[in-house]
Design a protein around this motif. Structure first.
Motif, PDB file in Angstrom:
ATOM      1  N   THR A 123       1.178  -1.172   0.009  1.00 62.64           N
ATOM      2  CA  THR A 123      -0.108   0.146  -0.101  1.00 62.64           C
ATOM      3  C   THR A 123       1.159   1.239  -0.086  1.00 62.64           C
ATOM      4  O   THR A 123       1.849   1.514   0.421  1.00 62.64           O
ATOM      5  N   ALA A 181      -4.325   4.071   1.112  1.00 65.33           N
ATOM      6  CA  ALA A 181      -5.142   3.584   0.441  1.00 65.33           C
ATOM      7  C   ALA A 181      -6.396   3.162   1.624  1.00 65.33           C
ATOM      8  O   ALA A 181      -6.018   2.854   2.736  1.00 65.33           O
ATOM      9  N   ASP A 241     -11.616  -1.256  -0.214  1.00 66.94           N
ATOM     10  CA  ASP A 241     -12.409  -1.718  -1.222  1.00 66.94           C
ATOM     11  C   ASP A 241     -11.715  -1.555  -2.736  1.00 66.94           C
ATOM     12  O   ASP A 241     -11.474  -1.819  -3.153  1.00 66.94           O
ATOM     13  N   GLU A 242     -10.903  -0.205  -2.723  1.00 66.63           N
ATOM     14  CA  GLU A 242     -10.003   0.209  -3.800  1.00 66.63           C
ATOM     15  C   GLU A 242      -9.312  -0.592  -4.429  1.00 66.63           C
ATOM     16  O   GLU A 242      -9.362  -0.489  -5.472  1.00 66.63           O
ATOM     17  N   ILE A 243      -8.233  -1.272  -4.057  1.00 63.10           N
ATOM     18  CA  ILE A 243      -7.182  -2.259  -4.045  1.00 63.10           C
ATOM     19  C   ILE A 243      -7.818  -3.235  -4.861  1.00 63.10           C
ATOM     20  O   ILE A 243      -8.334  -3.694  -5.704  1.00 63.10           O
ATOM     21  N   TRP A 261     -11.297  -3.905  -5.656  1.00 69.25           N
ATOM     22  CA  TRP A 261     -11.662  -3.683  -7.643  1.00 69.25           C
ATOM     23  C   TRP A 261     -10.602  -3.067  -8.359  1.00 69.25           C
ATOM     24  O   TRP A 261     -11.381  -4.114  -8.947  1.00 69.25           O
ATOM     25  N   ARG A 262      -9.727  -2.754  -7.628  1.00 71.47           N
ATOM     26  CA  ARG A 262      -8.575  -2.546  -9.076  1.00 71.47           C
ATOM     27  C   ARG A 262      -8.731  -3.603  -9.162  1.00 71.47           C
ATOM     28  O   ARG A 262      -7.857  -3.947 -11.352  1.00 71.47           O
ATOM     29  N   HIS A 263      -8.066  -4.774  -8.631  1.00 75.45           N
ATOM     30  CA  HIS A 263      -7.982  -6.225  -8.584  1.00 75.45           C
ATOM     31  C   HIS A 263      -8.622  -7.248  -9.745  1.00 75.45           C
ATOM     32  O   HIS A 263      -8.403  -7.671 -10.780  1.00 75.45           O
ATOM     33  N   TYR A 264      -9.541  -6.797  -8.900  1.00 77.80           N
ATOM     34  CA  TYR A 264     -10.536  -7.651  -9.365  1.00 77.80           C
ATOM     35  C   TYR A 264     -11.987  -7.327 -10.303  1.00 77.80           C
ATOM     36  O   TYR A 264     -12.110  -8.836 -10.150  1.00 77.80           O
ATOM     37  N   GLY A 265     -12.230  -5.817 -10.356  1.00 76.88           N
ATOM     38  CA  GLY A 265     -13.223  -5.933 -10.717  1.00 76.88           C
ATOM     39  C   GLY A 265     -14.595  -5.824  -9.714  1.00 76.88           C
ATOM     40  O   GLY A 265     -15.377  -5.933 -10.540  1.00 76.88           O
ATOM     41  N   THR A 294     -16.121  -6.060  -5.909  1.00 75.77           N
ATOM     42  CA  THR A 294     -15.445  -6.266  -4.221  1.00 75.77           C
ATOM     43  C   THR A 294     -17.285  -6.899  -3.207  1.00 75.77           C
ATOM     44  O   THR A 294     -16.765  -7.029  -2.062  1.00 75.77           O
TER      45      THR A 294
END
Length: 74
Positions: free
Chosen positions: A12, A16, A19-21, A23-27, A29
């Motif tokens: 991080t 950071a 939830d945002e991490i 969302w960015r990785h998996y698309g 939450t």
């Protein structure tokens, strides 16, 4: 359906948010943040805003369930 996402590690930056991490990785939450926390129990000691330098393992997930659309009006 999409293929499962492989394991990744994120470190991080200041401010950071998990939830945002996720969302960015998996698309997505929904149901995923909980799995990431289960794989990274040390995250429970932080609040919602993470400090810099926290290592987070993002585990592989099964594909998201396929959503079926049902039309009830012609």
């Amino acid at each position: 359906m999409t293929a499962p996402v492989d394991t990744a590690t994120v470190i991080t930056t200041e401010g950071a948010v998990l939830d945002e991490i996720v969302w960015r990785h998996y698309g997505r939450t929904e149901g995923v943040v909980e799995r990431v926390i289960a794989a990274n129990r040390h995250l429970e000691s932080f609040g919602p805003i993470l400090p810099a330098g926290v290592r987070i393992t993002l585990p592989p997930l099964p594909p998201a369930p396929e959503r079926r659309v049902i039309r009830i009006w012609g």
